[in-house]
Design an enzyme around this catalytic site. Structure first.
Site, PDB file in Angstrom:
ATOM      1  N   TRP A 102       0.824  -1.214   0.000  1.00 21.28           N
ATOM      2  CA  TRP A 102       0.000   0.000   0.000  1.00 21.28           C
ATOM      3  C   TRP A 102       0.850   1.253   0.000  1.00 21.28           C
ATOM      4  O   TRP A 102       0.552   2.214  -0.718  1.00 21.28           O
ATOM      5  CB  TRP A 102      -1.029  -0.037   1.130  1.00 21.28           C
ATOM      6  CG  TRP A 102      -2.074  -1.064   0.799  1.00 21.28           C
ATOM      7  CD1 TRP A 102      -2.230  -2.295   1.358  1.00 21.28           C
ATOM      8  CD2 TRP A 102      -3.047  -0.980  -0.255  1.00 21.28           C
ATOM      9  NE1 TRP A 102      -3.254  -2.980   0.726  1.00 21.28           N
ATOM     10  CE2 TRP A 102      -3.771  -2.198  -0.260  1.00 21.28           C
ATOM     11  CE3 TRP A 102      -3.380  -0.001  -1.191  1.00 21.28           C
ATOM     12  CZ2 TRP A 102      -4.809  -2.454  -1.167  1.00 21.28           C
ATOM     13  CZ3 TRP A 102      -4.418  -0.255  -2.087  1.00 21.28           C
ATOM     14  CH2 TRP A 102      -5.115  -1.467  -2.071  1.00 21.28           C
ATOM     15  N   ASP A 171      -1.882   6.966   5.642  1.00 21.94           N
ATOM     16  CA  ASP A 171      -2.932   6.063   5.180  1.00 21.94           C
ATOM     17  C   ASP A 171      -3.254   5.136   6.349  1.00 21.94           C
ATOM     18  O   ASP A 171      -2.446   4.277   6.701  1.00 21.94           O
ATOM     19  CB  ASP A 171      -2.438   5.260   3.970  1.00 21.94           C
ATOM     20  CG  ASP A 171      -3.473   4.245   3.487  1.00 21.94           C
ATOM     21  OD1 ASP A 171      -4.534   4.095   4.122  1.00 21.94           O
ATOM     22  OD2 ASP A 171      -3.199   3.585   2.454  1.00 21.94           O
ATOM     23  N   LYS A 195     -13.054  -1.310   6.313  1.00 20.58           N
ATOM     24  CA  LYS A 195     -12.400  -2.200   7.266  1.00 20.58           C
ATOM     25  C   LYS A 195     -12.993  -1.978   8.661  1.00 20.58           C
ATOM     26  O   LYS A 195     -13.842  -2.731   9.095  1.00 20.58           O
ATOM     27  CB  LYS A 195     -10.890  -2.008   7.206  1.00 20.58           C
ATOM     28  CG  LYS A 195     -10.341  -2.561   5.870  1.00 20.58           C
ATOM     29  CD  LYS A 195      -9.222  -1.748   5.305  1.00 20.58           C
ATOM     30  CE  LYS A 195      -8.954  -1.978   3.841  1.00 20.58           C
ATOM     31  NZ  LYS A 195      -8.704  -3.330   3.381  1.00 20.58           N
TER      32      LYS A 195
END
Lengths: 358, 358
Positions: A102, A171, A195
């Protein structure tokens, strides 16, 4: 109704009481004569939902008045370019840490848009980890430092955050609102909702408002953080139903207590790591100090055994344990709403599976 | 359960049977042991939903193989910049028609990104209208021509589409899938979902695939149509629940029949326009030939009377009739799912209101 234990990395399990409340409120929300997904985003029913979603976020993060809460579309992946487009001036450099897939994606997009310095790179190391604060090679006067607080795929997590002169950008897609932390330390935080926060279709953004002034004048309106700050995330039609679900989830987090949820998250992850460490049959993917409380990753001795493990587990109602298709292995994603009973069931299964196949 | 008649412009009323199906399928979708909003976007349950949403769209639009169906985030407002970013090369010119607020917004964003020629401008005319094909001043070799098929705010609609050499691009946010038309004639069509298609949080995009090749290499991945074509809208986590609802709506449209729905839409709008024309008390906003079948707009003799009309109607369960805050007046948004019974109730109310206040 028979609910399984859903270990998916996202979209992921939500609190059952939230799902049941959504169900009760269809097709007539609060006596309005329509469902919340049919309500005008500028009407009184939805406005109350929206305002509570903002207020709950501010309260849970104990945000100061210098920060704004935004609900945006396009997931974390859209934030990858938006951050440099808004915050990285011509001639400036942005620092990025590379800790895995990511972080790597954030870096790739930023490089298309400006100067990027990789302040630390452990993105390809196995066992997986995130950088330490001491190894960061920061650029003096950097536009910002970007980190990935939790690598969903590798299962490595920052346990504390670096103190930096440049605004810190993170992030937090896979660990936002899973633990207490000082959000006011950050210049910008973003998180895809699917999530810990709700269904897919929203990115939660927390931004220090003055940073939004950096955006060039000719940036399209919808890409400017300033647009969304000024419009309280209602510049265009927002993803109302997703924000409504997020609001219900924040209510649930408030009721549970963020500290209590954090303790529960540590305990849940601890049980799984203990099961992994207690056997030579399983091998954790991340280095001990960086082990994620959200995504627990491990390997078995070979891929055939891993496939069997995942398939057998699914048959027992333990679903979604397959590691990300890019790395393989086993991954248990155990966000806030994942129940402890599911952890206990997985630990028992791991022991049985080892006995049968070890 | 008592449902009102919801005339909101978007988010808007959805078919009750769709809302009830969503309700039934929470919290256990198709025996999977989880709701669809908790299912992995790469799992078998959601994949079937996604594939059916694409297939239904292709079938309803009778799309050829040169066109792709995309589900994107950020609403139509995000398409405003994405279209020139992808389709408008350096030194090229894009033609835009200005027909009102929404066309104006598309133009404003495009001008930030390249050369724009206003091919026709009736954006500020009252009564409101869209351009005629014969008044278009097109640029030879234009990158594309952009139109707004239905101006949600002004209530003016293109009844047929111009034949152009340049690819035709249309914002169909408020009339997509409300009438049969030749979709293959278009280079790109986009539509925010929250009117005829589902809840807010998705833009349906239909694109002629070769146009996606025009995007510059250094455009961020998430902003490239090519990325989404190649990934079948699964480059990043898509707004699964919104797409699921859209899929149910397309099933409903197929069951009703697009031609039959179109006839019903004309009949519904016709009843309202007849009520407006049958009285000097009400005055339609759009010129006759351009009157929208989706957003019927009219004025009363003064604003106080309009406010009273809207308030009295709401008390009788006719909600959301307030014209857009930028223009005032009365607006009845009557998309596919809006029931004929609601039209009849509004017509009766209009007659009563005139008797009492005329």
């Amino acid at each position: 109704m028979s609910r399984v234990f859903n270990f998916s990395a996202g979209p992921a399990t939500l609190p059952l009481e939230v799902i049941e409340e959504i169900q009760r409120d269809l097709p007539d929300y609060a006596g309005s004569g329509m469902s919340i997904m049919e309500s005008s985003h500028r009407g009184k029913e939805y406005s109350a939902v929206h305002d509570e979603a903002v207020a709950n976020t501010k309260e849970l993060l104990q945000l100061d008045d210098d920060h704004a809460v935004l609900f945006m579309q396009g997931g974390a992946s859209t934030q990858f370019p938006l951050i440099p487009m808004n915050l990285l001036g011509a001639g400036q450099t942005a620092d990025y840490t590379n800790s895995g897939t990511w972080a790597g994606k954030a870096i790739k997009e930023a490089k298309l848009l400006g100067n990027v310095n990789i302040a630390a790179d452990c993105g390809k190391e196995i066992p997986t980890r995130v950088p330490t604060e001491s190894e960061l090679q920061l650029t003096p006067g950097a536009a910002y430092l970007h980190i990935t607080s939790n690598e969903t795929i590798s299962g490595a997590q920052w346990k504390s955050f670096p103190k930096t002169e440049a605004p810190l950008v993170a992030d937090m897609s896979s660990d936002m609102l899973s633990r207490p932390f000082d959000a006011n330390q950050f210049g910008l935080i973003y998180a895809g909702a699917q999530k810990n926060l709700g269904p897919a279709g929203m990115a939660l953004v927390v931004i220090r408002k003055d940073l939004a002034d950096r955006a060039p004048e000719n940036l399209p309106s919808i890409f400017k953080y300033k647009t969304h700050i000024e419009a309280n995330s209602l510049y265009n039609t927002c993803p109302c139903f997703t924000i409504y679900t997020y609001m219900l989830v924040t209510r649930w987090i408030k009721k549970m207590g963020l500290n209590a949820l954090y303790q529960q998250n540590i305990d849940k992850a601890g049980k799984l790591y203990a099961a992994i460490d207690g056997s030579d049959f399983y091998k954790g993917t991340a280095v001990q100090e960086c082990r994620s409380d959200m995504n627990v990753t491990w390997r078995l001795t070979n891929e055939d055994l891993e496939s069997k493990f995942i398939a057998d587990a699914a048959e027992q109602g333990l679903k979604g344990l397959k590691g990300h298709r890019s790395v393989g292995g086993v991954r248990a994603s155990i966000y806030n709403a994942f129940p402890t009973a599911g952890i206990d069931a997985l630990v028992s299964f791991m022991q049985e599976f080892e006995r049968a196949n070890g």
